[in-house]
Scaffold this motif. Structure first.
Motif, PDB file in Angstrom:
ATOM      1  N   LEU A  70       1.059  -1.151  -0.319  1.00 46.82           N
ATOM      2  CA  LEU A  70       0.163   0.278   0.016  1.00 46.82           C
ATOM      3  C   LEU A  70       1.129   1.093  -0.242  1.00 46.82           C
ATOM      4  N   THR A  71       0.455   2.198  -1.189  1.00 48.79           N
ATOM      5  CA  THR A  71       1.426   3.690  -0.681  1.00 48.79           C
ATOM      6  C   THR A  71       0.416   4.500  -0.579  1.00 48.79           C
ATOM      7  N   ILE A  72       0.877   5.343   0.325  1.00 50.95           N
ATOM      8  CA  ILE A  72      -0.260   6.749   0.467  1.00 50.95           C
ATOM      9  C   ILE A  72       0.982   7.673   0.430  1.00 50.95           C
ATOM     10  N   ARG A  73       0.190   8.228  -0.557  1.00 51.16           N
ATOM     11  CA  ARG A  73       0.811   9.181  -1.338  1.00 51.16           C
ATOM     12  C   ARG A  73       0.489  10.904  -1.838  1.00 51.16           C
ATOM     13  N   GLY A  74       0.953  12.026  -1.488  1.00 46.25           N
ATOM     14  CA  GLY A  74       0.290  12.679  -1.235  1.00 46.25           C
ATOM     15  C   GLY A  74       1.122  13.597  -2.845  1.00 46.25           C
ATOM     16  N   SER A  75       1.149  15.396  -2.343  1.00 46.67           N
ATOM     17  CA  SER A  75       1.945  16.008  -3.689  1.00 46.67           C
ATOM     18  C   SER A  75       2.391  17.670  -2.919  1.00 46.67           C
ATOM     19  N   GLY A  76       2.957  17.242  -2.191  1.00 47.57           N
ATOM     20  CA  GLY A  76       3.866  18.157  -1.468  1.00 47.57           C
ATOM     21  C   GLY A  76       3.988  18.184   0.001  1.00 47.57           C
ATOM     22  N   HIS A  77       5.308  17.910   0.722  1.00 51.75           N
ATOM     23  CA  HIS A  77       5.356  17.731   2.351  1.00 51.75           C
ATOM     24  C   HIS A  77       4.777  18.608   2.894  1.00 51.75           C
ATOM     25  N   GLY A  78       4.805  19.929   2.562  1.00 54.53           N
ATOM     26  CA  GLY A  78       3.976  20.852   3.301  1.00 54.53           C
ATOM     27  C   GLY A  78       4.920  21.455   4.224  1.00 54.53           C
ATOM     28  N   PHE A  79       5.695  21.053   5.048  1.00 54.92           N
ATOM     29  CA  PHE A  79       6.585  21.900   5.887  1.00 54.92           C
ATOM     30  C   PHE A  79       6.654  22.667   6.434  1.00 54.92           C
ATOM     31  N   ARG A 125       4.524 -11.255   7.534  1.00 57.18           N
ATOM     32  CA  ARG A 125       4.996  -9.954   7.923  1.00 57.18           C
ATOM     33  C   ARG A 125       4.586  -8.707   6.955  1.00 57.18           C
ATOM     34  N   LEU A 126       3.752  -7.980   7.153  1.00 58.45           N
ATOM     35  CA  LEU A 126       3.870  -6.680   6.710  1.00 58.45           C
ATOM     36  C   LEU A 126       4.706  -5.996   5.595  1.00 58.45           C
ATOM     37  N   SER A 127       4.747  -5.790   4.060  1.00 56.52           N
ATOM     38  CA  SER A 127       5.882  -5.534   3.426  1.00 56.52           C
ATOM     39  C   SER A 127       5.636  -4.948   2.480  1.00 56.52           C
ATOM     40  N   SER A 128       6.249  -3.662   1.786  1.00 57.70           N
ATOM     41  CA  SER A 128       6.351  -2.810   1.216  1.00 57.70           C
ATOM     42  C   SER A 128       5.451  -1.783   1.387  1.00 57.70           C
ATOM     43  N   VAL A 129       4.965  -1.143   2.102  1.00 60.12           N
ATOM     44  CA  VAL A 129       3.795   0.000   2.856  1.00 60.12           C
ATOM     45  C   VAL A 129       4.708   1.085   2.267  1.00 60.12           C
ATOM     46  N   VAL A 130       3.948   2.179   1.643  1.00 61.15           N
ATOM     47  CA  VAL A 130       4.657   3.395   1.726  1.00 61.15           C
ATOM     48  C   VAL A 130       4.090   4.218   2.454  1.00 61.15           C
TER      49      VAL A 130
END
Length: 401
Positions: A70-79, A125-130
């Motif tokens: 699962l990949t959870i992604r956005g378009s800007g880290h916003g810090f 085990r859970l693998s390849s989460v981003v």
């Protein structure tokens, strides 16, 4: 079957009034439930991507990630610096005052501490989460904005995992930004993790992981980078700035490298080894130890004095080589009063080696101090005779000319 989900277009079955603008946590949980329903077969589970477009989203319900790939992604880290905002006299003329990009406000009105809990029992085990390219904002600290306390955790990985990636993220104003248990081949890279109580905590055990190319700065209550029970960890190429109570803390960690980092700290123990740590390399780093310059933060510290060492080493067969240490603390702020500060303290262990380290200081320092319990330490071109102090006779010294 679509495997790419957009939180702004997802409709929660049976509850169309629930949207990412009312509770993005509940929306992502609904999407994960759909992924599991759409991929029930044991042999065909490609996973999915959840996209968080630029915007401002409250998270009121903890997200539970219990699927691999699962990949959870956005378009800007916003810090952006919340500390500067909270300590400014006025922000009326500012262009903006809050973090931006794909920003998730960690509100957690469900009573849970984590924004994201990643956990699953059973095998494998859970693998390849981003987690990639969005901002987790804890919004504020209590009881005051310089306390680094609010009970909020950005991401907690609480079961064994493989090949996880946390990259390009922004974490701000969380008591704990990232906590990962029992990691194998974890990559924490290219993130902005600052103004959090603790930044990166690798707990339990782990192997062959890396914390690289990040900008990191914890508060006085916690760690910038903490690793427990790890083998083969790389802490490399990071810019680590005040005011963590330690910048890198190893506990029973072996055969790992702390290299090519820039460390800037306001307290003793920038690098702190606890327990027994074997065959670690500390090399090619730039250390700068100064006093806290900002009046509101001067009452706080990590409880250690200047005899503790900028580097506090415990364990066997570790090597400290080719580092530049700069100590620049006014005499009046050295503790205990009148003490000669220690730069590297070998507090315990056998067969440690220090070689070709350089020192610059505004006051006289002990570049290397050996505790009475140490044996077989080799100190080569890392202290002049006047800068060396030993409480044991079991050592080798080749003083810096």
């Amino acid at each position: 079957m679509s495997t790419v989900y957009d939180v702004t277009t997802w409709s929660v079955p049976g509850n169309p009034a629930l949207t990412c603008y009312t509770d993005i946590g509940a929306v992502i949980n609904s999407i994960i439930a759909d992924i599991k329903a759409q991929q029930p077969g044991q042999a065909s589970k490609p996973g999915a991507a959840i996209y968080v477009p630029p915007g401002d989203y409250p998270l009121r319900t903890r997200v539970v990630v219990d699927v691999s790939y699962l990949t959870i992604r956005g378009s800007g880290h916003g810090f952006t610096s919340s500390s500067i905002r909270y300590n400014a006299g006025s922000t009326a003329s500012w262009h903006e005052i809050w973090p931006g990009g794909s920003r998730i406000r960690v509100e957690n009105t469900d009573g849970r501490s984590e924004a994201f809990l990643v956990a699953r029992t059973g095998d494998p085990r859970l693998s390849s989460v981003v987690f990639s390219n969005f901002c987790l904002d804890g919004v504020g600290f209590t009881p005051h904005q310089n306390s680094y306390r609010n009970g909020k955790v950005g991401i907690r990985v609480d079961t064994a995992n493989d090949a996880f990636r946390v990259e390009g993220m922004g974490f701000v104003y969380l008591e704990q930004a990232l906590v990962v248990r029992d990691a194998d081949a974890l990559s924490v890279s290219g993130n902005f993790i600052a103004e959090c109580g603790s930044c990166v905590e690798l707990v339990g055990s782990g192997q062959a992981s890396k914390v690289t190319d990040n900008l990191i700065g914890a508060g006085y209550v916690g760690f910038s980078v903490f690793a427990e029970g790890h083998e083969g960890l790389l802490v490399t190429g990071n810019n680590v700035f005040p005011r963590g109570r330690s910048l890198v803390h190893f506990k029973n960690t072996n055969r790992s490298s702390i290299s090519a980092n820039r460390f800037h700290g306001f307290y003793p123990g920038l690098i702190d080894f606890e327990g027994t740590n074997r065959e670690n390399l500390i090399s090619g780093n730039h250390f700068r130890r100064e006093a806290e310059p900002w009046a509101p933060m001067q009452p706080y510290g990590n409880g250690k004095d200047d005899l503790y060492g900028v580097v506090h080493l415990r364990g066997d067969a570790n090597m400290v080589s080719g580092n530049l240490f700069v100590y620049n603390v006014p005499t009046a702020k050295i503790a205990p009063s009148g003490a000669t500060p220690t730069v590297v303290l070998v507090a315990s262990g056998a067969d440690n080696r220090l070689s070709d380290n350089s020192f610059a200081a505004n006051v006289a320092v002990k570049a290397v101090v050996l505790d009475a319990s140490t044996t077989g330490t080799k100190v080569l071109d890392s202290a002049t005779a006047a800068q060396f102090q030993s409480y044991t006779s079991n050592y080798t010294l080749r003083p810096t000319p």
